[in-house]
Design a protein around this motif. Structure first.
Motif, PDB file in Angstrom:
ATOM      1  N   MET A 142       8.601  15.634 -10.297  1.00 18.89           N
ATOM      2  CA  MET A 142       9.031  14.051 -10.460  1.00 18.89           C
ATOM      3  C   MET A 142       8.597  13.463  -9.329  1.00 18.89           C
ATOM      4  O   MET A 142       8.392  13.643  -8.110  1.00 18.89           O
ATOM      5  CB  MET A 142      10.531  14.038 -10.488  1.00 18.89           C
ATOM      6  CG  MET A 142      11.321  15.250 -11.251  1.00 18.89           C
ATOM      7  SD  MET A 142      11.148  15.280 -12.872  1.00 18.89           S
ATOM      8  CE  MET A 142      10.095  16.764 -12.898  1.00 18.89           C
ATOM      9  N   ALA A 143       8.054  12.193  -9.690  1.00 20.09           N
ATOM     10  CA  ALA A 143       7.559  11.283  -8.733  1.00 20.09           C
ATOM     11  C   ALA A 143       7.394   9.878  -9.077  1.00 20.09           C
ATOM     12  O   ALA A 143       7.328   9.501 -10.349  1.00 20.09           O
ATOM     13  CB  ALA A 143       5.944  11.650  -8.358  1.00 20.09           C
ATOM     14  N   SER A 144       7.497   8.891  -8.305  1.00 18.10           N
ATOM     15  CA  SER A 144       7.005   7.405  -8.818  1.00 18.10           C
ATOM     16  C   SER A 144       5.812   7.181  -8.347  1.00 18.10           C
ATOM     17  O   SER A 144       5.120   8.056  -7.891  1.00 18.10           O
ATOM     18  CB  SER A 144       7.988   6.484  -7.803  1.00 18.10           C
ATOM     19  OG  SER A 144       7.726   6.935  -6.357  1.00 18.10           O
ATOM     20  N   ILE A 145       5.243   6.181  -9.009  1.00 21.85           N
ATOM     21  CA  ILE A 145       3.775   5.866  -8.845  1.00 21.85           C
ATOM     22  C   ILE A 145       3.718   4.465  -8.372  1.00 21.85           C
ATOM     23  O   ILE A 145       4.632   3.513  -8.970  1.00 21.85           O
ATOM     24  CB  ILE A 145       3.163   5.956 -10.379  1.00 21.85           C
ATOM     25  CG1 ILE A 145       3.298   7.452 -10.699  1.00 21.85           C
ATOM     26  CG2 ILE A 145       1.476   5.658 -10.118  1.00 21.85           C
ATOM     27  CD1 ILE A 145       2.411   7.426 -12.143  1.00 21.85           C
ATOM     28  N   GLN A 146       2.930   4.223  -7.729  1.00 19.36           N
ATOM     29  CA  GLN A 146       2.724   2.724  -7.289  1.00 19.36           C
ATOM     30  C   GLN A 146       1.253   2.325  -7.063  1.00 19.36           C
ATOM     31  O   GLN A 146       0.660   3.214  -6.237  1.00 19.36           O
ATOM     32  CB  GLN A 146       3.228   2.784  -5.903  1.00 19.36           C
ATOM     33  CG  GLN A 146       4.142   1.237  -5.683  1.00 19.36           C
ATOM     34  CD  GLN A 146       4.633   1.248  -4.311  1.00 19.36           C
ATOM     35  OE1 GLN A 146       5.036   2.185  -3.518  1.00 19.36           O
ATOM     36  NE2 GLN A 146       4.758  -0.063  -3.547  1.00 19.36           N
ATOM     37  N   LEU A 147       0.932   1.252  -7.668  1.00 14.24           N
ATOM     38  CA  LEU A 147      -0.391   0.832  -7.432  1.00 14.24           C
ATOM     39  C   LEU A 147      -0.446  -0.627  -6.922  1.00 14.24           C
ATOM     40  O   LEU A 147       0.169  -1.467  -7.427  1.00 14.24           O
ATOM     41  CB  LEU A 147      -1.122   0.592  -9.024  1.00 14.24           C
ATOM     42  CG  LEU A 147      -1.653   1.473  -9.989  1.00 14.24           C
ATOM     43  CD1 LEU A 147      -0.641   2.555 -10.353  1.00 14.24           C
ATOM     44  CD2 LEU A 147      -2.520   1.086 -11.163  1.00 14.24           C
ATOM     45  N   ASN A 148      -1.300  -0.518  -5.873  1.00  9.49           N
ATOM     46  CA  ASN A 148      -1.280  -1.739  -5.096  1.00  9.49           C
ATOM     47  C   ASN A 148      -2.687  -2.345  -5.049  1.00  9.49           C
ATOM     48  O   ASN A 148      -3.420  -1.686  -4.461  1.00  9.49           O
ATOM     49  CB  ASN A 148      -0.967  -1.685  -3.479  1.00  9.49           C
ATOM     50  CG  ASN A 148       0.673  -1.263  -3.461  1.00  9.49           C
ATOM     51  OD1 ASN A 148       1.536  -1.396  -4.235  1.00  9.49           O
ATOM     52  ND2 ASN A 148       0.895  -0.438  -2.463  1.00  9.49           N
ATOM     53  N   HIS A 149      -2.638  -3.464  -6.032  1.00 10.78           N
ATOM     54  CA  HIS A 149      -3.891  -4.229  -5.927  1.00 10.78           C
ATOM     55  C   HIS A 149      -4.978  -3.244  -6.407  1.00 10.78           C
ATOM     56  O   HIS A 149      -6.356  -3.084  -5.573  1.00 10.78           O
ATOM     57  CB  HIS A 149      -4.353  -4.906  -4.589  1.00 10.78           C
ATOM     58  CG  HIS A 149      -4.942  -6.241  -4.941  1.00 10.78           C
ATOM     59  ND1 HIS A 149      -3.909  -7.315  -5.568  1.00 10.78           N
ATOM     60  CD2 HIS A 149      -5.975  -6.744  -4.852  1.00 10.78           C
ATOM     61  CE1 HIS A 149      -4.492  -8.166  -5.712  1.00 10.78           C
ATOM     62  NE2 HIS A 149      -5.944  -8.132  -5.425  1.00 10.78           N
ATOM     63  N   VAL A 150      -4.924  -2.308  -7.148  1.00 10.89           N
ATOM     64  CA  VAL A 150      -5.876  -1.268  -7.474  1.00 10.89           C
ATOM     65  C   VAL A 150      -7.123  -1.983  -8.340  1.00 10.89           C
ATOM     66  O   VAL A 150      -6.839  -2.507  -9.575  1.00 10.89           O
ATOM     67  CB  VAL A 150      -5.377  -0.016  -8.083  1.00 10.89           C
ATOM     68  CG1 VAL A 150      -6.409   0.764  -8.916  1.00 10.89           C
ATOM     69  CG2 VAL A 150      -4.397   0.614  -7.441  1.00 10.89           C
ATOM     70  N   THR A 151      -8.283  -1.704  -7.747  1.00 11.49           N
ATOM     71  CA  THR A 151      -9.625  -2.376  -8.471  1.00 11.49           C
ATOM     72  C   THR A 151     -10.514  -1.117  -8.772  1.00 11.49           C
ATOM     73  O   THR A 151     -10.632  -0.176  -8.090  1.00 11.49           O
ATOM     74  CB  THR A 151     -10.241  -3.244  -7.382  1.00 11.49           C
ATOM     75  OG1 THR A 151      -9.302  -4.248  -7.355  1.00 11.49           O
ATOM     76  CG2 THR A 151     -11.540  -3.746  -8.112  1.00 11.49           C
ATOM     77  N   LYS A 152     -11.056  -1.332  -9.823  1.00  9.78           N
ATOM     78  CA  LYS A 152     -12.446  -0.213 -10.210  1.00  9.78           C
ATOM     79  C   LYS A 152     -13.501  -1.217 -10.631  1.00  9.78           C
ATOM     80  O   LYS A 152     -13.568  -1.995 -11.488  1.00  9.78           O
ATOM     81  CB  LYS A 152     -11.801   0.563 -11.685  1.00  9.78           C
ATOM     82  CG  LYS A 152     -13.047   1.352 -12.014  1.00  9.78           C
ATOM     83  CD  LYS A 152     -13.150   2.281 -11.037  1.00  9.78           C
ATOM     84  CE  LYS A 152     -14.559   3.140 -11.174  1.00  9.78           C
ATOM     85  NZ  LYS A 152     -14.946   4.048 -10.375  1.00  9.78           N
TER      86      LYS A 152
END
Ligand code: ATP
Ligand code: MG
Lengths: 280, 414
Positions: free
Chosen positions: B1-11
């Motif tokens: 179990m985990a939360s996910i956080q994307l901060n200004h993710v760029t590809k």
């Protein structure tokens, strides 16, 4: 319609039969020659009047001593080592070519192709001189090196074609499934690459095994002489009798390892092994 | 179990193309978030970055409380269903599904039990000893799904896992997915093209467009209050109808008549707008809900075609004048192949969803009723939703904003 189909089947069968007979007849003839005794070799019959194993006994124990046995050992050793090295190097090169984008990729492939286009005979002369200078003349290395050079391009081509077929996403799937990169390589990529590697190995082995031009020019004694070269130096029982029977027997014997090798590896060469992996 | 956080993710791919442009997304522990968007908008790329299969060019990714930008996929404790299945062709279905467990050194009996349980859920029991090459497309997809659900990871990532199943199996598997997710309480990010999946499965839906996230909200919020034309046109099937319209004197001039400005939008400044009306905001005038009748609007439509779905009727009619045009609508139309976006792609075509009792028939004029309160208005330039009530903090129907607050620009809502 069905009449046409049966006609078609008939003509195909006919054509194929002709081709198979044409291809196999020389082999049968050699086999037949090898089983004839010296006095009936020239009788021109396909089925020997009297079967004899004299020729086979002769090449292993006869006057030539152990020339043939030694040559067989040289042939096996040289062909196996050349195959191992060539396939290993080619696998690495092909892996890089199939997977990476690097500058000069096409140059490498083109250069490899260019080498493959040289007729061996054109380099034999220079090699002979060079090898004498370098002390490679009449040694195993002296044959292994040219065999590798001439089979590498073919091996790289074949292998990179095989490697390109492998869906690399499988490696990623394995990593997501918890595999280390090495586990992913060993459990997923190796089994899928194996048919390509075996196919290439057979091709390289056959080249090295059958080569005559290099073998006859770059060796002189039983130290490194391979079977094709040794056969050419067979002598008859007397100065005036041709060693036809012994040559035929030797020729039959040298094809045996190839047949065994193909039979072993054939089971591993499963066409379409990657079918069903990804949505296509 | 985990939360996910994307901060200004760029590809940024090797060729310089930015497939994902600085997205922010927060997925709570145990939450089920859907990523939708047209083909090529970067959904798979985003998912693959979370899985660790693509490097993150810029920004920060956290799983749990840890920054995992540089962690190998195997250390992220994720299970993923690949868009193209990525089955191991040299293994049987059983081995495919058990591979992860075998690597984790789970004992044989336990693997068998889990694989068989998953096979039962996915209706694969009869095929366990086959190789992927001997399966149908739908069966392969279910094996790919099975490979993920036999595990008990911190995060499930699924890339269009049901796209190849037939309608019945899709509904059945969809229910199973949501049951499994609820039972395990595992955080899940799920990519889909399918409206119904997006609307029914997730706690929240993130709508992506050309590498950016347009809106993240509950399905209902997305449906009722899309922040811009793109979201409005993308969510809903059949899609929302769009018309060029003009606001003046508290009225909206639509191609088929003037209607009073919806209460929620009172105070919006006059000018050219794009009006959006969902098919179900129309109704056969005779069947219109009584309590609404007073403040609504009726008009005669030349119905060209009626399609009966059994539980509802789709009536197509045309109108005089220009069609609404906007680059956002064109994008959706291009993705959907026009058919799904009548208002955007075809000239002046409108689709109305009527109740099955309606007498509307192809080629006949029918009187239609329009629920004025459910008209959406958008800025024709940047596509953002007009909302007079926005500044008062609610989009409730009976709150009337002052004219001064009636600015447009709701791009940052939600
Ligand atoms: N290796 C790559 N190099 C350059 N561009 C790429 C690469 N892989 C993908 N892209 C581009 O990135 C964009 C996003 O791709 P992605 O696969 O994430 O789309 P998607 O939203 O999953 O689409 P679909 O719904 O069709 O699966 C596409 O425009 C694609 O062309
Ligand atoms: Mg995708």
């Amino acid at each position: 319609m069905s009449e046409r189909t049966s006609k078609k089947v008939f003509s195909w069968t006919a054509v194929n039969t002709v081709i198979v007979i044409a291809a196999l007849f020389p082999v049968l003839w050699i086999l037949s020659l090898s089983l004839k005794s010296a006095d009936t070799v020239t009788d021109g019959r396909l089925i020997p009047a009297k079967f004899s194993l004299d020729n086979y006994e002769g090449i292993f124990t006869g006057s030539g001593g152990d020339v043939f046995t030694k040559a067989l050992f040289n042939s096996l050793g040289i062909a196996i080592i050349a195959t191992l090295i060539a396939v290993t190097l080619a696998a690495m090169a092909a892996y890089a070519i199939a997977r990476l984008n690097f500058p000069g990729k096409t140059v490498i492939l083109t250069a490899a192709l260019a080498i493959a286009m040289f007729p061996p005979i054109s380099v034999v002369g220079p090699l002979y001189n060079l090898w004498r200078q370098l002390g490679l003349f009449d040694t195993w290395q002296g044959l292994i090196i040219p065999y590798m050079t001439f089979t590498l391009p073919l091996a790289i081509y074949t292998l990179s074609a095989f490697f390109r077929e492998i869906p690399w996403e499988l490696e990623q799937a394995a990593q997501v499934d918890g595999a280390t990169p090495f586990q992913a390589f060993r459990k997923i990529i190796v089994p899928l690459a194996a048919p390509g590697v075996f196919t290439t190995a057979i091709l390289v082995f056959i080249f090295a095994w059958n080569d005559f031009v290099f073998a006859i020019s770059l060796t002189s004694t039983e130290r490194a002489q391979t079977v094709p070269a040794a056969i050419s130096s067979f002598t008859g029982a007397s100065q005036f009798s041709a060693p036809t029977g012994s040559i035929a027997a030797a020729a039959v014997i040298v094809t045996i390892p190839i047949i065994i090798m193909v039979l072993i590896f054939q089971r591993r060469i499963v066409a379409g092994l990657t079918a069903g992996a990804v949505k296509g | 179990m985990a939360s996910i956080q994307l901060n200004h993710v760029t590809k940024r791919y090797a060729d310089g193309f930015e497939a994902v442009k600085g997205i922010d997304l927060e997925v709570a522990d145990g939450e089920f978030v859907i990523l939708v968007g047209p083909s090529g908008c970067g959904k798979s790329t985003a998912l693959r970055m979370i899985a660790g299969l693509e490097d993150i060019s810029d920004g920060e990714l956290r799983i749990g409380d840890e920054v995992v930008n540089d962690k190998a996929p195997k250390d992220r404790d994720i299970a993923m269903v690949f868009q193209n299945y990525a089955l191991y062709p040299h293994m049987t279905v059983r081995e495919n599904m058990g591979f992860a467990l075998k690597l984790a050194k789970v004992d044989k009996a336990e693997i068998d039990r889990k694989v068989e349980e998953a096979a039962k859920i996915l209706d694969l029991t009869g095929h366990l000893d086959r190789k992927p090459a001997n399966l149908s497309g739908g069966q392969r997809q279910r094996v790919a799904m099975g490979r993920a659900i036999v595990r008990d990871p911190a995060v499930f990532l699924m890339d269009e896992p049901l796209s190849n199943l037939d309608a019945k199996l899709r509904v059945q598997t969809r229910t199973e997915v949501s049951r499994i997710q609820q039972r395990l309480g595992t955080t899940m990010i799920y990519v889909t093209h399918d409206q119904t999946e997006a609307m029914t499965l997730g706690d929240r839906v993130a709508v992506m467009r050309a590498g950016t996230i347009q809106q993240v909200a509950s399905p209902k919020e997305l449906y009722d209050h899309p922040v811009n034309l793109f979201v409005a046109g993308f969510i809903g099937s059949p899609a929302m109808n769009f018309f060029p319209a003009r606001l003046s004197g508290g009225r909206v001039h639509l191609p088929f008549g003037d209607v009073p400005l919806p209460a929620s939008l009172r105070g919006a400044p006059d000018g050219q707008v794009i009006a959006g009306v969902r098919p179900e905001s129309f109704e056969d005038a005779e069947l219109a809900p009584e309590h609404h009748k007073g403040e609504s609007f009726e008009f005669d439509a030349e119905v060209e075609l009626v399609e009966s779905m059994g539980s509802e009727l789709y009536a197509y009619f045309g109108y005089e004048g220009e069609t609404a045009s906007s680059d956002q609508l064109e994008e959706i139309a291009a993705d959907a192949g026009l058919a799904d976006v009548p208002g955007a792609g075809e000239t002046g075509r409108v689709v109305a969803r009527l109740s099955p009792e309606s007498k509307a028939a192809s080629g006949q004029a029918t009187r239609l009723w329009l629920d004025v309160e459910r008209i959406h208005l958008f800025d024709p330039h940047d596509g953002s939703r007009l909302s007079a009530a926005k500044k008062s903090g609610s989009v409730g129907a009976d709150q009337v904003a002052t004219p001064a607050s009636g600015t447009n620009g709701a791009a940052d809502a939600g």
